[in-house]
Scaffold this motif. Structure first.
Motif, short mmCIF file in Angstrom:
data_model
loop_
_atom_site.label_atom_id
_atom_site.label_comp_id
_atom_site.label_asym_id
_atom_site.label_seq_id
_atom_site.Cartn_x
_atom_site.Cartn_y
_atom_site.Cartn_z
N GLY A 39 -66.27 48.83 -104.63
CA GLY A 39 -65.55 47.72 -105.36
C GLY A 39 -65.78 46.23 -104.84
N LEU A 40 -66.24 46.37 -103.53
CA LEU A 40 -66.40 44.90 -102.87
C LEU A 40 -67.91 44.28 -103.30
N THR A 41 -67.91 43.24 -103.05
CA THR A 41 -69.21 42.55 -103.26
C THR A 41 -70.05 42.75 -101.98
N PRO A 42 -71.51 42.74 -102.29
CA PRO A 42 -72.21 42.72 -100.81
C PRO A 42 -71.80 41.88 -100.04
N GLU A 43 -71.62 40.50 -100.38
CA GLU A 43 -71.45 39.70 -99.41
C GLU A 43 -70.18 39.90 -98.62
N VAL A 44 -69.06 40.25 -99.11
CA VAL A 44 -67.73 40.60 -98.60
C VAL A 44 -68.08 41.98 -97.74
N TRP A 45 -69.01 42.85 -97.99
CA TRP A 45 -69.19 44.07 -97.19
C TRP A 45 -69.76 43.59 -96.08
N GLN A 46 -70.75 42.65 -96.06
CA GLN A 46 -71.40 42.09 -94.79
C GLN A 46 -70.19 41.20 -94.05
N LEU A 47 -69.50 40.61 -94.54
CA LEU A 47 -68.42 39.68 -93.71
C LEU A 47 -67.61 40.74 -92.89
N GLY A 48 -67.29 41.80 -93.71
CA GLY A 48 -66.55 42.86 -92.83
C GLY A 48 -67.36 43.46 -91.70
N ALA A 49 -68.46 43.40 -91.56
CA ALA A 49 -69.32 43.80 -90.43
C ALA A 49 -69.16 42.56 -89.35
#
Length: 225
Positions: A193-203
């Motif tokens: 459910g997360l956007t790809p951009e948020v997924w990357q920000l998590g990293a």
């Protein structure tokens, strides 16, 4: 249970907090706060992005002149399952000093083949020179950027790369590394459910916590370094 929108906002808030914290000089409680934030990030990503298990990089960097990261930093970075590399801007040609297992799987290279190399080995005839220049400009300004880029695997096949590049500061506020988070846009991903951009920000946020907390204790590099 929190909504996915709430989790997204939480990750973005943690990312922004970490970004602001990098500009401050570390106080006595910074390390404890950073470690607490790390636990929150890892817990959030584990629950909602299905990031499980533990990968520990035990390989040393054998490239001449490339410092070896400490086992503690390798351990922390190994928990982050996204595809990313760390580069050191202060070394000649900005070489890779860490590569995640997911990055190796994405590109087909071994760790020994890319440690000490500049990220340009991913580029090829179809890679946009204008986008590469945009990345360089943001790096020079110590700013983060997200771009779409055509990159190449070891076998010559191409992939559409959603690439996020961000400076990573140590506990004194100086840029220690740049993190490059790669995402194959043509592949199927479960972001829960997360956007790809948020997924990357998590990293990026998790890398920042690892570097900031360990630099406060002086353990970014192996003792011999």
């Amino acid at each position: 249970m929190q909504s996915k929108q709430g989790i997204t906002l939480r990750i973005e808030s943690l990312y922004m907090w970490l970004e602001a914290e990098e500009l401050r000089i570390a106080s006595g409680c910074d390390k404890e706060m950073a470690l607490s934030t790390a636990n929150n990030i890892f817990s959030t990503l584990n629950r909602y992005s299905k990031l499980t298990g533990l990968v520990v990089c035990e390989r040393r960097c054998d490239s001449v002149g490339i410092p070896a990261l400490s086992s503690s930093l390798n351990l922390s970075l190994g928990r982050i399952k996204q595809s990313f590399v760390l580069t050191d801007r202060h070394l000649p040609d900005m070489p890779i000093v860490y590569a995640s297992d997911a990055f190796l799987s994405l590109t087909g290279y071994s760790r020994e083949e890319i440690l000490g190399c500049n990220c340009r080995f991913l580029n090829g005839p179809g890679t946009s020179a204008e986008v590469l220049e945009e990345i360089n400009q943001h790096i020079c300004r110590e700013e983060a950027c997200t771009v779409h880029l055509l990159n190449y695997r070891k076998d010559g096949s191409t992939f559409r790369d959603l690439l996020h590049v961000s400076p990573i500061r140590n506990s004194s506020g100086k840029v220690a590394f740049h993190v490059w988070v790669h995402l194959d846009e043509s592949a199927k991903h479960d972001f829960s459910g997360l956007t790809p951009e948020v997924w990357q920000l998590g990293a990026v946020g998790a890398v920042r916590v690892a570097v900031r907390s360990l630099s406060a204790s002086g353990s970014l590099l192996r003792p011999s370094q």
